[in-house]
Design a protein around this motif. Structure first.
Motif, short mmCIF file in Angstrom:
data_model
loop_
_atom_site.label_atom_id
_atom_site.label_comp_id
_atom_site.label_asym_id
_atom_site.label_seq_id
_atom_site.Cartn_x
_atom_site.Cartn_y
_atom_site.Cartn_z
N PRO A 33 0.80 -1.24 0.00
CA PRO A 33 0.00 0.00 0.00
C PRO A 33 0.83 1.29 0.00
O PRO A 33 0.53 2.21 -0.76
N GLN A 34 1.86 1.38 0.83
CA GLN A 34 2.66 2.62 0.88
C GLN A 34 3.35 2.87 -0.45
O GLN A 34 3.37 4.00 -0.94
N GLU A 35 3.89 1.84 -1.04
CA GLU A 35 4.57 1.99 -2.33
C GLU A 35 3.58 2.36 -3.43
O GLU A 35 3.90 3.14 -4.32
N ARG A 36 2.38 1.81 -3.37
CA ARG A 36 1.33 2.18 -4.34
C ARG A 36 1.02 3.66 -4.28
O ARG A 36 0.89 4.32 -5.31
N LEU A 37 0.91 4.18 -3.07
CA LEU A 37 0.61 5.61 -2.91
C LEU A 37 1.74 6.48 -3.46
O LEU A 37 1.48 7.51 -4.06
N VAL A 38 2.98 6.05 -3.27
CA VAL A 38 4.10 6.80 -3.81
C VAL A 38 4.03 6.81 -5.34
O VAL A 38 4.19 7.85 -5.97
N ALA A 73 11.38 14.70 -8.24
CA ALA A 73 10.40 13.70 -7.78
C ALA A 73 11.07 12.35 -7.56
O ALA A 73 10.84 11.69 -6.54
N LEU A 74 11.89 11.93 -8.50
CA LEU A 74 12.58 10.64 -8.35
C LEU A 74 13.58 10.68 -7.20
O LEU A 74 13.70 9.71 -6.44
N PHE A 75 14.29 11.77 -7.05
CA PHE A 75 15.23 11.92 -5.94
C PHE A 75 14.48 11.87 -4.61
O PHE A 75 14.91 11.19 -3.67
N SER A 76 13.36 12.57 -4.52
CA SER A 76 12.56 12.58 -3.30
C SER A 76 12.01 11.19 -2.99
O SER A 76 12.03 10.75 -1.85
N ALA A 77 11.50 10.52 -4.03
CA ALA A 77 10.93 9.18 -3.81
C ALA A 77 12.01 8.18 -3.41
O ALA A 77 11.74 7.25 -2.64
N THR A 78 13.22 8.36 -3.91
CA THR A 78 14.31 7.46 -3.58
C THR A 78 14.89 7.75 -2.20
O THR A 78 15.12 6.84 -1.41
N LEU A 79 15.12 9.01 -1.92
CA LEU A 79 15.76 9.40 -0.67
C LEU A 79 14.82 9.29 0.53
O LEU A 79 15.22 8.86 1.60
N PHE A 80 13.58 9.70 0.34
CA PHE A 80 12.58 9.67 1.41
C PHE A 80 11.44 8.76 0.98
O PHE A 80 10.58 9.17 0.20
N PRO A 81 11.41 7.52 1.46
CA PRO A 81 10.41 6.58 0.97
C PRO A 81 8.97 6.88 1.42
O PRO A 81 8.05 6.24 0.96
N SER A 82 8.79 7.86 2.27
CA SER A 82 7.41 8.16 2.69
C SER A 82 6.73 9.06 1.67
O SER A 82 7.37 9.68 0.82
N PRO A 85 7.21 13.80 1.75
CA PRO A 85 8.18 14.61 1.00
C PRO A 85 7.88 14.65 -0.50
O PRO A 85 8.00 15.69 -1.14
N LEU A 86 7.48 13.51 -1.05
CA LEU A 86 7.14 13.46 -2.47
C LEU A 86 5.93 14.33 -2.77
O LEU A 86 5.90 15.05 -3.77
N LEU A 87 4.95 14.29 -1.90
CA LEU A 87 3.76 15.12 -2.08
C LEU A 87 4.13 16.61 -2.06
O LEU A 87 3.64 17.38 -2.90
N LEU A 88 5.00 17.00 -1.16
CA LEU A 88 5.44 18.39 -1.11
C LEU A 88 6.21 18.80 -2.36
O LEU A 88 6.03 19.91 -2.88
N VAL A 89 7.05 17.90 -2.87
CA VAL A 89 7.78 18.18 -4.11
C VAL A 89 6.79 18.35 -5.27
O VAL A 89 6.90 19.29 -6.06
N GLN A 90 5.81 17.46 -5.36
CA GLN A 90 4.84 17.54 -6.45
C GLN A 90 4.03 18.84 -6.36
O GLN A 90 3.84 19.53 -7.37
#
Length: 185
Positions: A33-38, A73-82, A85-90
């Protein structure tokens, strides 16, 4: 190219909500589930970003902005798996794209940032009360369709106005050069 319309934003909201829901169900057997959301956040943000860039009247900087968006986005998703951070970048790149391509004034940029925050809160509210990803994405994208209603001075985007002013200045310079050439000959 004209600014996107609210009706077009509603159509994008419907398409985005349906696509996100279908992709979510397709990813169920493939990812936790967490990975799906990312993945959904990545795809939805980049899809909306591509829509904004495609509708942008600004030709300059689109490829660079898209490249920076994908890398961040890829850097954020890789560095911070939650997801956060990705949502804030987007959200940051959506705001940056809309300011770069559609808004001329700092007030419009602040109104756009407020719309992003309000839409995100509304999307989470819809998710909390309905437990439906489709309704959450629909709510968020529907509020984002309102960005076209942010008033612009003169009714033109910053890039359209700069382009017309630049053309007028170039035309005046060419006329002066022709007058100097005619005076010499």
């Amino acid at each position: 190219m004209n600014r996107p319309s609210f009706g077009e934003g509603v159509a994008v909201a419907l398409l985005g909500a349906l696509s996100t829901s279908v992709i979510h169900y397709a990813l169920i057997p493939l990812a936790p589930p967490q990975e799906r959301l990312v993945w959904l956040c990545l795809l939805l943000g980049l899809g909306y970003g591509l829509y904004l860039l495609a509708r942008s009247p600004t030709p300059a900087g689109r490829i660079g902005l898209l490249l920076a968006w994908v890398l961040a986005a890829l850097f954020s998703a890789t560095l911070f798996p939650s997801l956060w951070p990705l949502l804030l970048v987007q959200l940051g790149f959506i705001w940056l794209t809309r300011v770069w391509c559609f808004h001329r004034t700092p007030v419009a940029a602040l109104l756009d940032a407020s719309l992003l925050v309000f839409g995100t809160i509304a999307g989470f509210w819809a998710l909390a009360h309905s437990a439906s990803l489709l309704l959450a994405v629909w709510t968020w994208l529907l509020t984002q369709a309102l960005f076209v209603l942010i008033p612009q001075p003169g009714g033109k985007t910053r890039r359209e106005a700069d382009g017309k002013e630049g053309f007028a200045a170039a035309e005046r310079a060419a006329e002066r050069a022709l007058q100097r050439l005619a005076a010499r000959g």
